[in-house]
Design a protein around this motif. Structure first.
Motif, PDB file in Angstrom:
ATOM      1  N   ALA A   1       0.859  -1.312  -0.473  1.00  0.00           N
ATOM      2  CA  ALA A   1      -0.084  -0.215   0.643  1.00  0.00           C
ATOM      3  C   ALA A   1       0.840   1.392   0.132  1.00  0.00           C
ATOM      4  O   ALA A   1       0.393   1.970  -0.797  1.00  0.00           O
ATOM      5  CB  ALA A   1      -0.528   0.177   1.327  1.00  0.00           C
TER       6      ALA A   1
ATOM      7  N   ASP B   1       1.475   4.010  -3.007  1.00  0.00           N
ATOM      8  CA  ASP B   1       1.472   5.179  -2.739  1.00  0.00           C
ATOM      9  C   ASP B   1       2.981   5.748  -3.424  1.00  0.00           C
ATOM     10  O   ASP B   1       2.887   7.873  -3.656  1.00  0.00           O
ATOM     11  CB  ASP B   1       1.210   5.525  -0.986  1.00  0.00           C
ATOM     12  CG  ASP B   1       1.468   7.363  -1.159  1.00  0.00           C
ATOM     13  OD1 ASP B   1       0.746   8.094  -2.198  1.00  0.00           O
ATOM     14  OD2 ASP B   1       0.898   7.510   0.381  1.00  0.00           O
TER      15      ASP B   1
ATOM     16  N   THR C   1      -2.077   7.065  -0.240  1.00  0.00           N
ATOM     17  CA  THR C   1      -2.658   5.973   1.478  1.00  0.00           C
ATOM     18  C   THR C   1      -2.612   7.345   2.275  1.00  0.00           C
ATOM     19  O   THR C   1      -1.608   7.492   2.081  1.00  0.00           O
ATOM     20  CB  THR C   1      -1.088   4.737   1.227  1.00  0.00           C
ATOM     21  OG1 THR C   1      -1.876   4.095  -0.064  1.00  0.00           O
ATOM     22  CG2 THR C   1      -1.668   4.097   2.169  1.00  0.00           C
TER      23      THR C   1
END
Length: 74
Positions: free
Chosen positions: A23, A27, A34
């Motif tokens: 995640a 980003d 995120t």
């Protein structure tokens, strides 16, 4: 041939930590945004889930061990 015993709790913890890393890597790469607070529930929830899985694994494996006079000695 297995070199070590399979431990599903460690597998669950690793998958959750890799999920948090992916995640934030997405980003950092600019693929999506995120929020900063996403890692806390993912990591804490993953560790709690891993602990529960490890407890279930331990209880299942403990019941399957044979009991007898040879296993009572320490």
């Amino acid at each position: 041939m297995l070199l070590h015993e399979f431990q599903p709790g460690k597998l669950v913890a690793g998958v959750c930590l890799i999920g948090a890393a992916v995640a934030y890597a997405g980003d950092a790469g600019g693929f999506w945004k995120t929020p900063w607070f996403v890692a806390v529930p993912v990591v804490v929830g993953g560790l709690c889930l891993a602990g529960a899985v490890a407890l279930v694994n331990r209880s299942v494996r403990r019941r399957r061990t044979p009991r007898g006079p040879d296993f009572d000695r320490a």
